[in-house]
Motif scaffolding. Sequence first.
Motif, short mmCIF file in Angstrom:
data_model
loop_
_atom_site.label_atom_id
_atom_site.label_comp_id
_atom_site.label_asym_id
_atom_site.label_seq_id
_atom_site.Cartn_x
_atom_site.Cartn_y
_atom_site.Cartn_z
N TRP A 1 0.83 -1.21 0.00
CA TRP A 1 0.00 0.00 0.00
C TRP A 1 0.86 1.26 0.00
CZ3 TRP A 1 -4.59 1.67 -1.14
CH2 TRP A 1 -5.03 2.90 -0.65
N SER A 2 1.97 1.22 0.72
CA SER A 2 2.86 2.38 0.76
C SER A 2 3.52 2.66 -0.59
CB SER A 2 3.93 2.20 1.84
OG SER A 2 4.80 1.13 1.51
N HIS A 3 3.56 1.63 -1.44
CA HIS A 3 4.14 1.79 -2.78
C HIS A 3 3.05 1.77 -3.86
CE1 HIS A 3 7.76 0.51 -0.55
NE2 HIS A 3 8.44 1.14 -1.48
N ARG A 4 1.85 2.20 -3.51
CA ARG A 4 0.74 2.19 -4.46
C ARG A 4 1.00 3.11 -5.65
NH1 ARG A 4 -0.60 4.79 0.13
NH2 ARG A 4 -1.42 6.93 0.04
N ASN A 5 1.77 4.17 -5.44
CA ASN A 5 2.09 5.05 -6.57
C ASN A 5 2.97 4.34 -7.59
OD1 ASN A 5 0.63 7.29 -5.70
ND2 ASN A 5 2.32 8.06 -4.44
N SER A 6 3.87 3.51 -7.10
CA SER A 6 4.70 2.72 -8.02
C SER A 6 3.83 1.75 -8.81
CB SER A 6 5.77 1.95 -7.24
OG SER A 6 6.61 2.82 -6.53
N LEU A 7 2.86 1.17 -8.14
CA LEU A 7 1.93 0.27 -8.82
C LEU A 7 1.15 1.02 -9.90
CD1 LEU A 7 0.46 -2.45 -9.05
CD2 LEU A 7 -1.08 -1.70 -7.23
N ASN B 1 13.45 -0.43 -5.84
CA ASN B 1 13.28 -0.74 -4.42
C ASN B 1 11.79 -0.70 -4.06
OD1 ASN B 1 13.80 -1.27 -1.72
ND2 ASN B 1 14.19 0.89 -1.23
N VAL B 2 11.06 -1.69 -4.54
CA VAL B 2 9.63 -1.81 -4.26
C VAL B 2 9.34 -3.27 -3.95
CG1 VAL B 2 8.97 0.12 -5.76
CG2 VAL B 2 9.08 -2.20 -6.70
N PRO B 3 8.24 -3.55 -3.26
CA PRO B 3 7.87 -4.96 -3.04
C PRO B 3 7.68 -5.66 -4.38
CG PRO B 3 6.55 -3.50 -1.65
CD PRO B 3 7.30 -2.62 -2.60
N ARG B 4 8.25 -6.83 -4.53
CA ARG B 4 8.20 -7.51 -5.83
C ARG B 4 6.79 -7.96 -6.20
NH1 ARG B 4 13.25 -6.90 -3.24
NH2 ARG B 4 14.74 -6.47 -4.94
N GLN B 5 5.90 -8.01 -5.21
CA GLN B 5 4.52 -8.37 -5.51
C GLN B 5 3.85 -7.35 -6.42
OE1 GLN B 5 5.90 -8.25 -2.50
NE2 GLN B 5 5.05 -9.79 -1.10
N VAL B 6 4.43 -6.14 -6.48
CA VAL B 6 3.86 -5.08 -7.31
C VAL B 6 3.78 -5.51 -8.77
CG1 VAL B 6 4.41 -2.81 -8.30
CG2 VAL B 6 4.46 -3.13 -5.83
N PHE B 7 4.73 -6.28 -9.24
CA PHE B 7 4.82 -6.59 -10.67
C PHE B 7 3.72 -7.54 -11.14
CE2 PHE B 7 8.97 -5.09 -9.33
CZ PHE B 7 9.26 -4.15 -10.30
N PRO B 8 3.51 -8.70 -10.50
CA PRO B 8 2.38 -9.53 -10.94
C PRO B 8 1.02 -8.90 -10.64
CG PRO B 8 3.47 -10.51 -9.03
CD PRO B 8 4.34 -9.39 -9.50
N ILE B 9 0.92 -8.22 -9.49
CA ILE B 9 -0.34 -7.58 -9.16
C ILE B 9 -0.65 -6.44 -10.14
CG2 ILE B 9 -1.46 -6.09 -7.43
CD1 ILE B 9 -0.28 -7.87 -5.28
N GLY B 10 0.41 -5.77 -10.61
CA GLY B 10 0.22 -4.71 -11.60
C GLY B 10 -0.37 -5.23 -12.89
N ARG B 11 0.01 -6.44 -13.30
CA ARG B 11 -0.53 -7.02 -14.52
C ARG B 11 -2.03 -7.30 -14.37
NH1 ARG B 11 3.45 -8.79 -18.11
NH2 ARG B 11 5.14 -7.25 -17.95
N VAL B 12 -2.42 -7.81 -13.21
CA VAL B 12 -3.84 -8.07 -12.96
C VAL B 12 -4.63 -6.76 -12.94
CG1 VAL B 12 -5.51 -9.02 -11.32
CG2 VAL B 12 -3.32 -10.17 -11.65
N THR B 13 -4.06 -5.75 -12.31
CA THR B 13 -4.73 -4.44 -12.23
C THR B 13 -4.87 -3.80 -13.60
OG1 THR B 13 -3.74 -4.16 -10.03
CG2 THR B 13 -4.69 -2.21 -11.07
N GLY B 14 -3.85 -3.94 -14.44
CA GLY B 14 -3.91 -3.38 -15.78
C GLY B 14 -5.01 -4.02 -16.61
N ARG B 15 -5.18 -5.32 -16.48
CA ARG B 15 -6.24 -5.99 -17.23
C ARG B 15 -7.61 -5.65 -16.65
NH1 ARG B 15 -2.00 -6.30 -18.77
NH2 ARG B 15 -2.84 -4.37 -19.64
N PHE B 16 -7.66 -5.35 -15.36
CA PHE B 16 -8.92 -4.90 -14.76
C PHE B 16 -9.33 -3.55 -15.35
CE2 PHE B 16 -10.94 -2.34 -11.33
CZ PHE B 16 -12.18 -2.99 -11.34
N ALA B 17 -8.35 -2.68 -15.61
CA ALA B 17 -8.65 -1.39 -16.22
C ALA B 17 -9.30 -1.59 -17.59
CB ALA B 17 -7.37 -0.57 -16.35
#
Length: 275
Positions: A9-15, A107-123
Amino acid sequence: MTSGVAALWSHRNSLRILVKRDLAVKYQQSALGYVWSLIEPLGMGAIYWFVFGVLYSRDTGRHLGEAAESYPLFLITGIFAWMWTSSALSEATNALTGQARLITTMNVPRQVFPIGRVTGRFAEYVAGLPVLVAVAVAYAVHGRVHLGWSLLALPLAVLVQGTLLFGLALLLSAFNVLMRDVERFMRLIIRVLFYATPIIYPLSLVRDSDLPGWLKIVYELNPLVGIFQLHHSIWYANEFPNARLLGTTVGGSLLVLAAGWWSFRRLEPAVLKEL
């Protein structure tokens, strides 16, 4: 897991930046841009409507009930949600292998990358909702669909589906780094899941079939079955999953999320070493 969610959540801007970058890269050399996210599901819907709504209309209508008169809406409701599922799983599987340099330098949680793909397809799924609503309103005007409280099934369907996809994305992305066969295996699994989930046909078709009872139980253990029932129930209230199916769907999705998060954290050192 709580601390991991807080870090994410603290790195939501990176996401947000990663999602915007992925969408921009995906459509930057396309003349139609985001319109492609609508053309593909509508095209698939037209094909399945011709096969099952025209050529086999008698057999299809017998099991659809009140949805028979608005079968195109039934189809594209499932297909739009399926496009989010299939695209998210396909892209999340190689979310780490395809961004190795970025992952090892940011320097971000690595979970950002797979979760970002799911979020992009949700868009992309959200971009198609106005089309879905327009079709539903057109049928409602002619009395073939009744809009009401069942519309509240949409946020529930999105929430449960997002939970399941986040868990699967974390699980698949980590294992694919260590075993590259996962990506090839998922191509087959995604095709099987499309026909093993009530997307283009109603769940009643399976329940009324001559399949063995144990196989019907196994079929409904798939969380996607309840998720797509929720999507269909947005317009057809009688499609809302019963308590057992809903409980199986929500519980299974939460279990997949917990398993995916735990596996990702346990495999993260080995994944980084491999990358």
